[in-house]
Design a protein around this motif. Structure first.
Motif, PDB file in Angstrom:
ATOM      1  N   ASP A 101      39.822  18.879   9.704  1.00  0.00           N
ATOM      2  CA  ASP A 101      39.365  19.334  11.011  1.00  0.00           C
ATOM      3  C   ASP A 101      39.111  20.838  10.961  1.00  0.00           C
ATOM      4  N   GLN A 102      38.327  21.318  11.909  1.00  0.00           N
ATOM      5  CA  GLN A 102      37.898  22.721  11.884  1.00  0.00           C
ATOM      6  C   GLN A 102      39.072  23.690  11.932  1.00  0.00           C
ATOM      7  N   ALA A 103      40.091  23.412  12.740  1.00  0.00           N
ATOM      8  CA  ALA A 103      41.244  24.316  12.846  1.00  0.00           C
ATOM      9  C   ALA A 103      41.983  24.388  11.510  1.00  0.00           C
ATOM     10  N   SER A 104      42.160  23.258  10.866  1.00  0.00           N
ATOM     11  CA  SER A 104      42.829  23.244   9.558  1.00  0.00           C
ATOM     12  C   SER A 104      41.984  23.938   8.503  1.00  0.00           C
ATOM     13  N   LEU A 105      40.678  23.773   8.605  1.00  0.00           N
ATOM     14  CA  LEU A 105      39.764  24.440   7.685  1.00  0.00           C
ATOM     15  C   LEU A 105      39.893  25.957   7.829  1.00  0.00           C
ATOM     16  N   ALA A 106      39.904  26.423   9.063  1.00  0.00           N
ATOM     17  CA  ALA A 106      40.048  27.863   9.308  1.00  0.00           C
ATOM     18  C   ALA A 106      41.352  28.374   8.700  1.00  0.00           C
ATOM     19  N   ALA A 107      42.439  27.653   8.903  1.00  0.00           N
ATOM     20  CA  ALA A 107      43.729  28.063   8.352  1.00  0.00           C
ATOM     21  C   ALA A 107      43.704  28.055   6.827  1.00  0.00           C
ATOM     22  N   ARG A 108      43.090  27.037   6.259  1.00  0.00           N
ATOM     23  CA  ARG A 108      43.071  26.892   4.799  1.00  0.00           C
ATOM     24  C   ARG A 108      42.343  28.032   4.110  1.00  0.00           C
ATOM     25  N   ILE A 109      41.277  28.547   4.734  1.00  0.00           N
ATOM     26  CA  ILE A 109      40.528  29.649   4.106  1.00  0.00           C
ATOM     27  C   ILE A 109      40.858  30.995   4.739  1.00  0.00           C
ATOM     28  N   ALA A 110      41.901  31.025   5.584  1.00  0.00           N
ATOM     29  CA  ALA A 110      42.349  32.259   6.243  1.00  0.00           C
ATOM     30  C   ALA A 110      41.203  32.912   7.016  1.00  0.00           C
ATOM     31  N   TYR A 111      40.569  32.106   7.851  1.00  0.00           N
ATOM     32  CA  TYR A 111      39.444  32.588   8.646  1.00  0.00           C
ATOM     33  C   TYR A 111      39.773  32.383  10.118  1.00  0.00           C
ATOM     34  N   ASP A 112      39.220  33.195  10.952  1.00  0.00           N
ATOM     35  CA  ASP A 112      39.489  33.147  12.375  1.00  0.00           C
ATOM     36  C   ASP A 112      39.061  31.812  12.985  1.00  0.00           C
ATOM     37  N   ARG A 113      39.971  31.158  13.710  1.00  0.00           N
ATOM     38  CA  ARG A 113      39.664  29.859  14.314  1.00  0.00           C
ATOM     39  C   ARG A 113      38.508  29.948  15.301  1.00  0.00           C
ATOM     40  N   ALA A 114      38.396  31.079  15.957  1.00  0.00           N
ATOM     41  CA  ALA A 114      37.342  31.230  16.969  1.00  0.00           C
ATOM     42  C   ALA A 114      35.950  31.328  16.351  1.00  0.00           C
ATOM     43  N   THR A 115      35.858  31.780  15.107  1.00  0.00           N
ATOM     44  CA  THR A 115      34.534  31.971  14.504  1.00  0.00           C
ATOM     45  C   THR A 115      34.204  30.978  13.394  1.00  0.00           C
ATOM     46  N   ILE A 116      35.161  30.111  13.027  1.00  0.00           N
ATOM     47  CA  ILE A 116      34.856  29.127  11.981  1.00  0.00           C
ATOM     48  C   ILE A 116      33.737  28.191  12.435  1.00  0.00           C
ATOM     49  N   GLY A 117      33.634  27.965  13.739  1.00  0.00           N
ATOM     50  CA  GLY A 117      32.579  27.096  14.258  1.00  0.00           C
ATOM     51  C   GLY A 117      31.196  27.596  13.885  1.00  0.00           C
ATOM     52  N   GLY A 118      30.992  28.914  13.905  1.00  0.00           N
ATOM     53  CA  GLY A 118      29.702  29.484  13.522  1.00  0.00           C
ATOM     54  C   GLY A 118      29.394  29.261  12.055  1.00  0.00           C
TER      55      GLY A 118
END
Length: 157
Positions: A60-77
């Protein structure tokens, strides 16, 4: 805690933050020039996202953001751009209808397979002044520092 005072005469090149910023610039420039030379339209963050999705299809997008240490708010972009290129697809999670699961498309798997050896080869060019042993030591120390920072962040209120 390190007790090194920064004095007006302290060389800029001895400050960790300055050196890390310079390394980031080098890393980004090397990545962009070598992936472009290989005919790939891919950013370092997009590659990291694709690698994480490759390792955990349906993440899921939130887990993806955490896995690559990226901001959850901007992973969608990031995912939006990969989706526009036809390299990933998002589907509604069957476990949680609010979550979007991400998988590589057939084209995304092909691009990832093309990018992997390019990214592998450019690693040495990011740290050109280091011997193989120094390169390994650098990675160990960077990982140790990053993990230490992550554990401190988990303790924050």
């Amino acid at each position: 805690m390190i007790d090194e005072r920064i004095e007006p005469t302290t060389p800029l090149e001895s400050l960790a933050g300055h050196l890390i910023r310079r390394l980031h610039q080098t890393s980004t420039q090397v990545f962009q020039s070598q992936t472009k030379a290989a005919g790939l339209d891919l950013t370092p963050v997009q590659f990291a996202a694709m690698k994480a999705v490759h390792e955990a299809p349906g993440i899921d997008q939130a887990s993806l953001a955490a896995r690559i240490a990226y901001d959850r708010a901007t992973i969608g972009g990031v995912i939006d751009r990969l989706e526009q290129k036809g390299w990933v697809q998002r589907t509604i999670s069957l476990r949680d209808r609010r979550a979007r699961e991400v998988t590589l498309t057939k084209a995304g798997k092909r691009v990832f397979a093309e990018a992997l050896p390019v990214v592998q080869d450019l690693q040495a060019d990011i740290l050109p002044g280091l011997s193989p042993d120094e390169h390994r030591l650098f990675l160990e120390l960077a990982q140790k520092s990053t993990l230490g920072r992550d554990s401190l962040a988990s303790l924050a209120p």
